[in-house]
Scaffold this motif. Sequence first.
Motif, PDB file in Angstrom:
ATOM      1  N   UNK A 177      33.726  38.395   4.008  1.00 51.73           N
ATOM      2  CA  UNK A 177      33.770  38.021   5.416  1.00 51.73           C
ATOM      3  C   UNK A 177      33.833  39.226   6.327  1.00 51.73           C
ATOM      4  N   UNK A 178      34.917  39.983   6.248  1.00 55.25           N
ATOM      5  CA  UNK A 178      35.081  41.137   7.134  1.00 55.25           C
ATOM      6  C   UNK A 178      33.943  42.132   6.925  1.00 55.25           C
ATOM      7  N   UNK A 179      33.671  42.447   5.648  1.00 55.81           N
ATOM      8  CA  UNK A 179      32.669  43.463   5.345  1.00 55.81           C
ATOM      9  C   UNK A 179      31.260  42.911   5.228  1.00 55.81           C
ATOM     10  N   UNK A 180      31.142  41.563   5.174  1.00 53.78           N
ATOM     11  CA  UNK A 180      29.819  40.936   5.098  1.00 53.78           C
ATOM     12  C   UNK A 180      29.097  41.160   3.778  1.00 53.78           C
ATOM     13  N   UNK A 181      29.822  41.569   2.729  1.00 47.36           N
ATOM     14  CA  UNK A 181      29.191  41.788   1.426  1.00 47.36           C
ATOM     15  C   UNK A 181      29.367  40.522   0.589  1.00 47.36           C
ATOM     16  N   UNK A 182      28.373  39.639   0.659  1.00 46.50           N
ATOM     17  CA  UNK A 182      28.499  38.324   0.051  1.00 46.50           C
ATOM     18  C   UNK A 182      28.462  38.425  -1.473  1.00 46.50           C
ATOM     19  N   UNK A 183      29.628  38.295  -2.085  1.00 48.58           N
ATOM     20  CA  UNK A 183      29.710  38.344  -3.545  1.00 48.58           C
ATOM     21  C   UNK A 183      29.693  36.940  -4.125  1.00 48.58           C
TER      22      UNK A 183
END
Lengths: 241, 364
Positions: B74-80
């Motif tokens: 969410x915060x970093x936008x790195x969808x894992x």
Amino acid sequence: MALLEVQGVSRYFGGLRAVDHVDMVVGEGELVGLIGPNGAGKTTLFRVIAGVYPPSAGQVIFNGESVGGLHPNRVCHKGITSTHQVVRPFPALTVLENVLVGVQYGNVRSGDPRQRAREVLEFVGLAHRADVLARNLTLPDRKRLEVARALGTGPKLLLLDEVIAGLNQTEAARTMDLIRSIKRQGVTILMIEHNMRVIMGLSDRIVVLHHGEKIADAPPEQVSRDPKVIEAYLGESPVSA
Amino acid sequence: MTVKERERQSTAAAATRRAGPGREALFAVGGAVLAAAILAIFGLTLPANSYLLFSGFLLFLFTTQSLAWNLVGGYGGQTSFGHATFYGIGAYTTALLQENAGLHPVLALLAGALGAAVFSVIWGYPLFRLRGFYFAIATIGIAEATRLVALSPLRELTGGASGFRMSTAGAGGRTSQYMTALALVLATFLTSYWVRNSKLGLGLFALNMDPEAAETLGVDTTRLKAISLALSAFIVGLTGGIYARAFLYINPNDVFAFSVSIAMVLMSVIGGVGTLIGPILGAVIYVVIQDQLGAAQITFRGQTFQFRDVQLGLYGLLLALIILFEPAGLVGLFQRVAGRFRRRGGTQAVAEQQALLRNETGDE
């Protein structure tokens, strides 16, 4: 003493020589204008200096240290910060937070970051918009924010890419005043601008690029009389100022 | 990416950030009151109702995972889509160290979490060169790979497809499990709140909205992504260890399952990805749906459909609808509704402003 030395820098994209063997020096405290027709390689050269593209050949020396090929964040920590030709604020952050990114992660990190960010906003004349989301700013204010953010990192060398283009006359005059006061603070500036009156009025020296090559490097009045420069701008009249 | 697209993408991240300092303080107080209320309701009634005790335990674990996923996703936008790998590593490391090496349960838990964090750094650095869609695909690959490794080559250690059974010694009662999970979810919430208002959080929001601009301003994007992923992995690793200790049986096909990863994405997206409260709302809804519909079935024209069998399809549909119509999830929806009410109250002010504008432009 030279703060920035660009030594034989080239940048190719496939077969295209966007920047071709350019030598250039920017002295400490100088304000150098970088001009040239569209597609001359000005922004590419900026991006090489800022670390966005590694140079295909040549060296970028800053403060006696080679910075060519370093990541943009490392280049920023050495003291070079650039603004973007197409403004790119963090749209969902407030104006203050936008500046805070540069203040907290940039080159100079001392004192209370919020206080410093406010001072920068005060300096560029955006203090009254501090708590507004960046996406709600007008274009002139976005351009100001772009400069404020870069200043927040505490740069020794500021690369300004067309921060005046697209502004009306009043706004342009304000931004020119701002650039002069940044220079008075001791920041060295290299700027790209298309508007001849702006660049002639501000620069100590002008470098002209054409097809990726440097064709002139002289004080404004000399550059505007240079036949090679006039030829490069064929059809336009750079001397109208 | 155009400015418009970037703005769209970051609306979610901004949903609760547009608040001034006053509003943030309100959130903190609200959070503390909510936490106290949860403690009072669940904590004081706990010995009386063992069903609630167990449901609460699960709810807290899921909420923790949702909040932890949100730190990086969410915060970093790195969808894992691969967080199951941290869950599984946490579960197995904890279980094996406790059973085979006789390590103290608390130390075993911490070792499991640390193992997950270290593993995240190992694959995080190379994978963070990938952007968006490609990163998401790669995380699925990592999680599936760890599942298969645990299933077959490490069969001797993990028990393979028949799983790994733990002795009941040191398992602790339902009450202590419940309290552990409660403490963990509160700690995770506070961590999430802290990150949001920290330098780390600002850097993550910035790189989420525009990585190139962030780098020009000195943000080491790869490092920040790695830090947030490691933090997220550590917390999810803890939930894995706590799960193992509570159920005393783990199986690679359960703890490394794709559905574990999907659940974390779903909870955050339903509630509001990148927001503080969203992942909590999402977790509550997800757990209630699973609890109420887990055994549901419907007969249509003589064919029986089990919810279990169609749930991934339904969740996929839900995910698509949310991303299309309300990227900021429930939190975004609430804010939109609240905004509409406020605007209705403020029509007078709007009319005045419009009048002013007309005068300024000389437009009659």
